[in-house]
Scaffold this motif. Structure first.
Motif, PDB file in Angstrom:
ATOM      1  N   GLU A   1      44.960  25.665  40.382  1.00  0.00           N
ATOM      2  CA  GLU A   1      43.907  25.049  41.180  1.00  0.00           C
ATOM      3  C   GLU A   1      42.562  25.338  40.500  1.00  0.00           C
ATOM      4  O   GLU A   1      42.124  26.490  40.425  1.00  0.00           O
ATOM      5  CB  GLU A   1      43.956  25.621  42.594  1.00  0.00           C
ATOM      6  CG  GLU A   1      43.112  24.878  43.593  1.00  0.00           C
ATOM      7  CD  GLU A   1      43.345  25.400  45.001  1.00  0.00           C
ATOM      8  OE1 GLU A   1      42.337  25.521  45.739  1.00  0.00           O
ATOM      9  OE2 GLU A   1      44.507  25.681  45.355  1.00  0.00           O
ATOM     10  N   LEU A   2      41.901  24.309  40.026  1.00  0.00           N
ATOM     11  CA  LEU A   2      40.813  24.480  39.069  1.00  0.00           C
ATOM     12  C   LEU A   2      39.587  25.204  39.614  1.00  0.00           C
ATOM     13  O   LEU A   2      38.917  25.930  38.871  1.00  0.00           O
ATOM     14  CB  LEU A   2      40.394  23.123  38.501  1.00  0.00           C
ATOM     15  CG  LEU A   2      41.463  22.367  37.703  1.00  0.00           C
ATOM     16  CD1 LEU A   2      40.879  21.090  37.101  1.00  0.00           C
ATOM     17  CD2 LEU A   2      42.069  23.236  36.613  1.00  0.00           C
ATOM     18  N   ASP A   3      39.263  25.023  40.892  1.00  0.00           N
ATOM     19  CA  ASP A   3      38.050  25.621  41.448  1.00  0.00           C
ATOM     20  C   ASP A   3      38.319  26.900  42.240  1.00  0.00           C
ATOM     21  O   ASP A   3      37.396  27.453  42.835  1.00  0.00           O
ATOM     22  CB  ASP A   3      37.320  24.615  42.344  1.00  0.00           C
ATOM     23  CG  ASP A   3      36.748  23.459  41.544  1.00  0.00           C
ATOM     24  OD1 ASP A   3      36.102  23.729  40.518  1.00  0.00           O
ATOM     25  OD2 ASP A   3      36.961  22.294  41.929  1.00  0.00           O
ATOM     26  N   PHE A   4      39.539  27.391  42.219  1.00  0.00           N
ATOM     27  CA  PHE A   4      39.903  28.570  43.008  1.00  0.00           C
ATOM     28  C   PHE A   4      39.634  29.846  42.210  1.00  0.00           C
ATOM     29  O   PHE A   4      40.055  29.973  41.060  1.00  0.00           O
ATOM     30  CB  PHE A   4      41.379  28.488  43.405  1.00  0.00           C
ATOM     31  CG  PHE A   4      41.839  29.624  44.274  1.00  0.00           C
ATOM     32  CD1 PHE A   4      41.158  29.960  45.436  1.00  0.00           C
ATOM     33  CD2 PHE A   4      42.969  30.356  43.938  1.00  0.00           C
ATOM     34  CE1 PHE A   4      41.582  31.006  46.244  1.00  0.00           C
ATOM     35  CE2 PHE A   4      43.402  31.402  44.731  1.00  0.00           C
ATOM     36  CZ  PHE A   4      42.710  31.726  45.893  1.00  0.00           C
ATOM     37  N   ASP A   5      38.929  30.808  42.838  1.00  0.00           N
ATOM     38  CA  ASP A   5      38.510  32.014  42.108  1.00  0.00           C
ATOM     39  C   ASP A   5      39.447  33.208  42.271  1.00  0.00           C
ATOM     40  O   ASP A   5      39.082  34.341  41.926  1.00  0.00           O
ATOM     41  CB  ASP A   5      37.082  32.405  42.494  1.00  0.00           C
ATOM     42  CG  ASP A   5      36.970  32.934  43.930  1.00  0.00           C
ATOM     43  OD1 ASP A   5      38.006  33.020  44.635  1.00  0.00           O
ATOM     44  OD2 ASP A   5      35.845  33.261  44.337  1.00  0.00           O
ATOM     45  N   LEU A   6      40.641  32.984  42.800  1.00  0.00           N
ATOM     46  CA  LEU A   6      41.658  34.035  42.909  1.00  0.00           C
ATOM     47  C   LEU A   6      41.187  35.212  43.764  1.00  0.00           C
ATOM     48  O   LEU A   6      41.549  36.358  43.518  1.00  0.00           O
ATOM     49  CB  LEU A   6      42.080  34.546  41.519  1.00  0.00           C
ATOM     50  CG  LEU A   6      42.692  33.492  40.584  1.00  0.00           C
ATOM     51  CD1 LEU A   6      42.901  34.067  39.182  1.00  0.00           C
ATOM     52  CD2 LEU A   6      44.022  32.981  41.143  1.00  0.00           C
ATOM     53  N   GLY A   7      40.368  34.924  44.754  1.00  0.00           N
ATOM     54  CA  GLY A   7      39.917  35.978  45.646  1.00  0.00           C
ATOM     55  C   GLY A   7      38.872  36.877  45.025  1.00  0.00           C
ATOM     56  O   GLY A   7      39.077  38.091  44.900  1.00  0.00           O
ATOM     57  N   GLY A   8      37.748  36.294  44.636  1.00  0.00           N
ATOM     58  CA  GLY A   8      36.656  37.071  44.067  1.00  0.00           C
ATOM     59  C   GLY A   8      36.672  37.176  42.557  1.00  0.00           C
ATOM     60  O   GLY A   8      35.895  37.932  41.975  1.00  0.00           O
ATOM     61  N   GLY A   9      37.537  36.417  41.929  1.00  0.00           N
ATOM     62  CA  GLY A   9      37.608  36.436  40.467  1.00  0.00           C
ATOM     63  C   GLY A   9      36.849  35.269  39.851  1.00  0.00           C
ATOM     64  O   GLY A   9      35.737  34.957  40.256  1.00  0.00           O
ATOM     65  N   GLU A  10      37.487  34.627  38.897  1.00  0.00           N
ATOM     66  CA  GLU A  10      36.861  33.556  38.129  1.00  0.00           C
ATOM     67  C   GLU A  10      37.753  32.320  38.200  1.00  0.00           C
ATOM     68  O   GLU A  10      38.947  32.399  37.932  1.00  0.00           O
ATOM     69  CB  GLU A  10      36.727  34.040  36.677  1.00  0.00           C
ATOM     70  CG  GLU A  10      35.864  33.216  35.767  1.00  0.00           C
ATOM     71  CD  GLU A  10      35.671  33.889  34.416  1.00  0.00           C
ATOM     72  OE1 GLU A  10      34.723  33.507  33.712  1.00  0.00           O
ATOM     73  OE2 GLU A  10      36.466  34.783  34.053  1.00  0.00           O
TER      74      GLU A  10
END
Length: 217
Positions: free
Chosen positions: A118-127
């Motif tokens: 998922e391109l815009d997902f930051d993995l819970g505070g990541g990048e």
């Protein structure tokens, strides 16, 4: 020897760490090389000298596993290591520190969104992948502007080198990975003044033993 107008970058993935062996996701976690990783870096440094590869400068991520690898290469080349933070691995948010075997159980929703890229997902505070792509593109642009026509070496990380491969080959960001990036592999790209191209990728001919290819950790 490269043509006068050609820019060459040799990207190297850092040597092996204990977390690589455990298949534990590292991201920005600062994990040192293990004994095998130190040996891999030493073999690589000797192989580069033996084959007559010399570099105008050597860069490294600011994480210890990359810097140790870069320093081992740089000393026999009589070069200092230049730190470039954009060479860091992707920050994988809440997945950092988790074993690949445990992540689907500990963070099931997050893990699934990670797998589907998922391109815009930051993995819970990541990048996010989009943010990561922008950082790698910025780094490549910087190297080309500053070192056009030169040959440089840069020590980075598995996920970062997968992203560089995607940029150079124009592989879709949400596609499954096709690049193989073993520890201390040599990954050469060139720029002819118009575009980047892959010259040689995943070269581990300097190593006699099998090496791990854990892109995401």
């Amino acid at each position: 020897m490269q043509a006068q107008h050609q820019t060459r970058i040799c990207f190297v993935r850092h040597g092996e760490t204990d977390w690589n062996v455990e298949k534990r996701m590292q991201g920005h976690t600062d994990i040192p090389l293990n004994a095998n990783g130190i040996m891999q870096a030493d073999r690589l440094a000797k192989a580069l000298l033996k084959t007559g590869q010399h570099f105008d400068c050597i860069y490294s991520s600011d994480l210890e596993r990359a810097f140790h690898t870069a320093k081992t290469i740089a000393i026999p080349q009589s070069l200092d290591v230049l730190i470039h933070p954009d060479l860091r691995e992707r920050h994988v948010g809440k997945l950092q520190g988790l074993l690949l075997a445990d992540a689907p159980r500990v963070e099931p929703e997050l893990w699934q969104r990670h797998l589907t890229r998922e391109l815009d997902f930051d993995l819970g505070g990541g990048e996010s992948i989009v943010q990561f792509h922008a950082r790698m593109q910025r780094m490549l642009n910087h190297f080309f502007v500053k070192h056009a026509g030169k040959q440089i070496l840069a020590v980075s990380h598995g996920g970062a080198l997968d992203m560089i491969y995607r940029i150079v080959t124009q592989q879709a960001l949400n596609a499954e990975r096709v690049a193989v990036v073993p520890n201390t592999s040599l990954n050469w790209i060139t720029h002819d003044g118009n575009t980047w191209a892959i010259e040689r990728w995943g070269d581990t001919s300097h190593l006699t033993d099998s090496v791990l290819d854990n892109i995401e950790i």
